[in-house]
Enzyme design. Sequence first.
Site, PDB file in Angstrom:
ATOM      1  N   TYR A 265      50.333   4.952  43.252  1.00  0.00           N
ATOM      2  CA  TYR A 265      48.454   5.501  42.719  1.00  0.00           C
ATOM      3  C   TYR A 265      48.025   6.035  43.955  1.00  0.00           C
ATOM      4  O   TYR A 265      46.780   4.969  43.945  1.00  0.00           O
ATOM      5  CB  TYR A 265      48.666   4.630  41.534  1.00  0.00           C
ATOM      6  CG  TYR A 265      46.946   4.793  40.589  1.00  0.00           C
ATOM      7  CD1 TYR A 265      46.776   5.996  41.167  1.00  0.00           C
ATOM      8  CD2 TYR A 265      46.555   3.650  40.342  1.00  0.00           C
ATOM      9  CE1 TYR A 265      45.402   6.835  39.475  1.00  0.00           C
ATOM     10  CE2 TYR A 265      45.499   4.036  39.413  1.00  0.00           C
ATOM     11  CZ  TYR A 265      45.181   5.698  39.037  1.00  0.00           C
ATOM     12  OH  TYR A 265      43.809   5.922  38.163  1.00  0.00           O
TER      13      TYR A 265
ATOM     14  N   LYS B  77      51.006   9.773  41.325  1.00  0.00           N
ATOM     15  CA  LYS B  77      50.055   9.198  40.422  1.00  0.00           C
ATOM     16  C   LYS B  77      48.565  10.166  41.017  1.00  0.00           C
ATOM     17  O   LYS B  77      48.497   9.136  41.918  1.00  0.00           O
ATOM     18  CB  LYS B  77      49.979   7.960  40.145  1.00  0.00           C
ATOM     19  CG  LYS B  77      49.349   8.727  38.463  1.00  0.00           C
ATOM     20  CD  LYS B  77      49.107   7.049  37.601  1.00  0.00           C
ATOM     21  CE  LYS B  77      48.174   7.107  36.673  1.00  0.00           C
ATOM     22  NZ  LYS B  77      46.979   6.250  36.069  1.00  0.00           N
TER      23      LYS B  77
END
Length: 317
Positions: free
Chosen positions: A134, A163
Amino acid sequence: MEELKSLRLVTAIKTPYERNGKIDLDTYDNMVNMQIEKGVQGILVGGTAGEDGVMTLSGLYSLISHIRRSFGNKIKIIGYVGWKLTSDNQISFCNDMDAAMYINPYPHNDNVSSDDRLIVHYDRLLSMGPGIIYRNQHNTSTIGLPMRVVEELSENPNFVGIKENKRGNILTYASKGIHAWTGKDEESHKTIWEYGATGVYSIAGNLVPGLMKELLFEGMNPSLNLKLKPLFDWLFDMSGWSVMNISTLFHNPLNTALAQLGVIKPVFRRPHVPVSVEKRREFVDLVEQIGRDNFVGEKDVRVLDQRDFITYYEEIY
């Protein structure tokens, strides 16, 4: 791995609590069942929506193991390990989850700072099982994640993807064959259909999983996207936003919404608190506009009184 790389809709699922402050496993199971019934492909467990800040690593893994026992392989389970790493990283992967999600290490963590050290750091984690990184640009306490690092990590067989909330970066990743997911419901329709995102880690999926599936699986649908925009705006109210309260940006509205739908008990763990009564009324109006049948749960939506809410301070496990 190919199934993980093709996930279009993953709900960053909310962690519900009993009135005594413990995780409400019966309600959790009901919520996961609703996700499965509406065609959601995966759930992110213990992310910001799942209150990672008050959940230990052992608590996360205990919850993940419960989900696996309850649902088997009916839905993909991604565990938000995030920053919960031991000094030797020996317990950073749980075999009951399909993949882990990590954020960049903090600068003081093993002095990881250079690109090469970042690659070594993530390669070590990925050696334990599939992982998603992420790239959280809002978290200023972590170091950056240059494109060169992502490209090199993408050669690791356990690298699922990244992400990323910036469309320009997603477009670049897509052009290089790197799978990328947005975390912004309000941009997910355009980011998937026009920028090449693989899918979304969705907050709104907690509330309207069926409509999110329709929005993201059945081609461009600007009318549905417009219909959902007021809900996205309500969930992600930027007024008073700062980096320091990023976790409350959507958590407070989400928790309040699920409580007013009668899906979860109206229990909050600090620093999270219910939204104002004005916003509570706004949500009831939104449910009526979009249609109660499109939301999770079966009870009538209602405006909760401040006295209906319970708050706790201590850690879960």
